[in-house]
Design a protein around this motif. Structure first.
Motif, PDB file in Angstrom:
ATOM      1  N   LEU A  54     -10.594   8.848  -7.371  1.00 16.18           N
ATOM      2  CA  LEU A  54      -9.513   8.256  -8.148  1.00 16.18           C
ATOM      3  C   LEU A  54      -8.264   8.020  -7.307  1.00 16.18           C
ATOM      4  N   LEU A  55      -8.190   8.655  -6.137  1.00 12.94           N
ATOM      5  CA  LEU A  55      -7.053   8.441  -5.238  1.00 12.94           C
ATOM      6  C   LEU A  55      -7.244   7.247  -4.314  1.00 12.94           C
ATOM      7  N   THR A  56      -8.450   6.695  -4.242  1.00 12.01           N
ATOM      8  CA  THR A  56      -8.702   5.599  -3.302  1.00 12.01           C
ATOM      9  C   THR A  56      -7.765   4.401  -3.506  1.00 12.01           C
ATOM     10  N   PRO A  57      -7.331   4.075  -4.740  1.00 18.27           N
ATOM     11  CA  PRO A  57      -6.367   2.972  -4.870  1.00 18.27           C
ATOM     12  C   PRO A  57      -5.050   3.227  -4.145  1.00 18.27           C
ATOM     13  N   LEU A  58      -4.708   4.497  -3.903  1.00 14.93           N
ATOM     14  CA  LEU A  58      -3.497   4.780  -3.131  1.00 14.93           C
ATOM     15  C   LEU A  58      -3.641   4.303  -1.687  1.00 14.93           C
ATOM     16  N   TYR A  59      -4.873   4.367  -1.150  1.00 13.49           N
ATOM     17  CA  TYR A  59      -5.105   3.866   0.202  1.00 13.49           C
ATOM     18  C   TYR A  59      -4.777   2.371   0.260  1.00 13.49           C
ATOM     19  N   VAL A  60      -5.224   1.664  -0.775  1.00 11.11           N
ATOM     20  CA  VAL A  60      -4.953   0.234  -0.855  1.00 11.11           C
ATOM     21  C   VAL A  60      -3.449  -0.005  -0.990  1.00 11.11           C
ATOM     22  N   GLY A  61      -2.768   0.875  -1.733  1.00  7.22           N
ATOM     23  CA  GLY A  61      -1.326   0.755  -1.895  1.00  7.22           C
ATOM     24  C   GLY A  61      -0.597   0.866  -0.570  1.00  7.22           C
ATOM     25  N   LEU A  62      -1.021   1.776   0.287  1.00  8.88           N
ATOM     26  CA  LEU A  62      -0.397   1.918   1.604  1.00  8.88           C
ATOM     27  C   LEU A  62      -0.619   0.672   2.451  1.00  8.88           C
ATOM     28  N   ILE A  63      -1.817   0.090   2.360  1.00  7.39           N
ATOM     29  CA  ILE A  63      -2.107  -1.133   3.104  1.00  7.39           C
ATOM     30  C   ILE A  63      -1.249  -2.281   2.595  1.00  7.39           C
ATOM     31  N   TYR A  64      -1.061  -2.337   1.295  1.00  9.48           N
ATOM     32  CA  TYR A  64      -0.193  -3.369   0.700  1.00  9.48           C
ATOM     33  C   TYR A  64       1.246  -3.213   1.181  1.00  9.48           C
ATOM     34  N   MET A  65       1.705  -1.971   1.214  1.00 10.91           N
ATOM     35  CA  MET A  65       3.071  -1.704   1.664  1.00 10.91           C
ATOM     36  C   MET A  65       3.274  -2.085   3.127  1.00 10.91           C
ATOM     37  N   VAL A  66       2.309  -1.766   3.960  1.00 11.65           N
ATOM     38  CA  VAL A  66       2.481  -2.045   5.384  1.00 11.65           C
ATOM     39  C   VAL A  66       2.469  -3.549   5.631  1.00 11.65           C
ATOM     40  N   ASN A  67       1.744  -4.297   4.805  1.00  9.45           N
ATOM     41  CA  ASN A  67       1.788  -5.758   4.942  1.00  9.45           C
ATOM     42  C   ASN A  67       3.161  -6.297   4.543  1.00  9.45           C
ATOM     43  N   LYS A  68       3.766  -5.720   3.506  1.00  9.56           N
ATOM     44  CA  LYS A  68       5.113  -6.139   3.116  1.00  9.56           C
ATOM     45  C   LYS A  68       6.113  -5.805   4.221  1.00  9.56           C
ATOM     46  N   PHE A  69       5.932  -4.642   4.849  1.00 14.80           N
ATOM     47  CA  PHE A  69       6.818  -4.275   5.957  1.00 14.80           C
ATOM     48  C   PHE A  69       6.649  -5.249   7.121  1.00 14.80           C
ATOM     49  N   ASN A  70       5.412  -5.592   7.428  1.00 17.18           N
ATOM     50  CA  ASN A  70       5.132  -6.488   8.542  1.00 17.18           C
ATOM     51  C   ASN A  70       5.695  -7.888   8.297  1.00 17.18           C
ATOM     52  N   THR A  71       5.661  -8.336   7.053  1.00 13.59           N
ATOM     53  CA  THR A  71       6.128  -9.685   6.738  1.00 13.59           C
ATOM     54  C   THR A  71       7.581  -9.699   6.274  1.00 13.59           C
ATOM     55  N   LYS A  72       8.267  -8.561   6.480  1.00 10.22           N
ATOM     56  CA  LYS A  72       9.709  -8.453   6.187  1.00 10.22           C
ATOM     57  C   LYS A  72      10.033  -8.659   4.709  1.00 10.22           C
ATOM     58  N   ASN A  73       9.144  -8.196   3.834  1.00  8.00           N
ATOM     59  CA  ASN A  73       9.397  -8.232   2.399  1.00  8.00           C
ATOM     60  C   ASN A  73       9.874  -6.860   1.935  1.00  8.00           C
ATOM     61  N   PRO A  74      10.754  -6.783   0.959  1.00 11.59           N
ATOM     62  CA  PRO A  74      11.237  -5.490   0.472  1.00 11.59           C
ATOM     63  C   PRO A  74      10.104  -4.675  -0.158  1.00 11.59           C
ATOM     64  N   ILE A  75      10.097  -3.399   0.143  1.00  8.93           N
ATOM     65  CA  ILE A  75       9.072  -2.487  -0.375  1.00  8.93           C
ATOM     66  C   ILE A  75       9.631  -1.710  -1.568  1.00  8.93           C
ATOM     67  N   GLU A  76       8.821  -1.592  -2.613  1.00 13.85           N
ATOM     68  CA  GLU A  76       9.182  -0.809  -3.788  1.00 13.85           C
ATOM     69  C   GLU A  76       8.203   0.354  -3.934  1.00 13.85           C
ATOM     70  N   PHE A  77       8.673   1.440  -4.537  1.00 12.93           N
ATOM     71  CA  PHE A  77       7.806   2.607  -4.711  1.00 12.93           C
ATOM     72  C   PHE A  77       6.568   2.264  -5.536  1.00 12.93           C
ATOM     73  N   SER A  78       6.716   1.378  -6.498  1.00 12.04           N
ATOM     74  CA  SER A  78       5.588   1.010  -7.367  1.00 12.04           C
ATOM     75  C   SER A  78       4.480   0.305  -6.589  1.00 12.04           C
ATOM     76  N   ASP A  79       4.805  -0.214  -5.389  1.00 16.07           N
ATOM     77  CA  ASP A  79       3.796  -0.884  -4.564  1.00 16.07           C
ATOM     78  C   ASP A  79       2.672   0.074  -4.187  1.00 16.07           C
ATOM     79  N   LEU A  80       2.991   1.348  -4.125  1.00 20.05           N
ATOM     80  CA  LEU A  80       1.993   2.346  -3.761  1.00 20.05           C
ATOM     81  C   LEU A  80       0.826   2.364  -4.733  1.00 20.05           C
ATOM     82  N   PHE A  81       1.054   1.904  -5.952  1.00 21.75           N
ATOM     83  CA  PHE A  81       0.041   1.993  -7.007  1.00 21.75           C
ATOM     84  C   PHE A  81      -0.592   0.642  -7.349  1.00 21.75           C
ATOM     85  N   ILE A  82      -0.446  -0.346  -6.464  1.00 26.90           N
ATOM     86  CA  ILE A  82      -1.006  -1.660  -6.756  1.00 26.90           C
ATOM     87  C   ILE A  82      -2.531  -1.618  -6.906  1.00 26.90           C
TER      88      ILE A  82
END
Length: 245
Positions: A95-123
């Motif tokens: 059930l925690l595996t979606p958090l792994y995806v959330g971290l990947i989503y966040m790092v892509n936002k960081f790489n593309t200079k988009n603002p990161i939100e805490f809720s992104d962790l749970f995408i």
């Protein structure tokens, strides 16, 4: 729902070389380090709750093993609460595996200079959730079998699973599609994938030297390695914009 919009963004892409991918992952990890620690704290707190519910005390078991000095013949599976602990722990990890995806989503936002939100962790709980769970179960089963045969087979199998989670996120693919595409790309570039996955795992477990607590800081690194490998071999992902209903 989530929308996939493709447009020119800032962001770096590593070369298809082990050193370049690992270096890129280090740079990306700096940008989402705090969120990665939060994900690990969620994991640790959940594990503590499961231990309290099942009555299984891993710390006490380790102390007993150290005092006996007989690590090889210690029957930890006969410990009270072990079976229930393993059942609940495995379900919790899945059930925690979606958090792994959330971290990947966040790092892509960081790489593309988009603002990161805490809720992104749970995408991952909103985007392609079922396929993420299915992939997590299948890849976990493959990894468990490889580990059961000894740690060496796991090292050689894991590279084939490296791109699965990024594919599930950025391409919205099915679990089988993610497994197939990850396998085929790794097969064609196996030497690089072997080096990247081995170094990524080595760095992720490096926190053990800091009395184990350092794992909170290093364990999530392998997820960032997955993102950097995806960028190198498939390309910088298109930005995902999640529209709140």
């Amino acid at each position: 729902m989530s929308e996939f919009n493709e447009f020119d963004q800032q962001g770096s892409v590593p070369n298809r070389e082990t050193g370049s991918i690992i270096s890129h992952a280090f740079e990306m990890y700096k940008g989402i380090f705090g969120y990665a620690v939060v994900a690990m704290i969620i994991y640790i707190v959940g594990g503590m709750i499961i231990q309290s519910v099942t009555g299984f005390n891993s710390a006490a078991i380790m102390d007993e093993m150290r005092s006996s000095g007989d690590y090889g013949n210690f029957r930890y599976w006969e410990t009270p609460g072990f079976s229930m602990y393993m059942t609940f722990s495995s379900l919790f990890l899945l059930l925690l595996t979606p958090l792994y995806v959330g971290l990947i989503y966040m790092v892509n936002k960081f790489n593309t200079k988009n603002p990161i939100e805490f809720s992104d962790l749970f995408i991952g709980y909103r985007q392609n959730f079922v396929n993420i769970l299915i992939y997590g179960f299948i890849s976990g089963l493959i990894s468990s079998v490889a580990l059961g045969l000894c740690f060496i087979p796991f090292i050689f199998v894991y590279p084939f699973l490296l791109l699965g989670y990024p594919i599930l996120l950025f391409e919205n693919g099915s679990a089988i599609d993610a497994l197939s595409k990850s396998f085929n790309i790794a097969k064609e570039n196996y030497g690089t994938f072997l080096g990247v996955s081995f170094l990524g795992m080595l760095i992720s477990v490096a926190g053990v030297v800091l009395c184990g607590i350092g794992l909170i800081l290093t364990a999530p690194f392998i997820m960032i390695v997955m993102y950097s490998a995806y960028c190198a071999f498939i390309g910088k992902p298109r930005q995902i914009t999640y529209t709140k209903q």
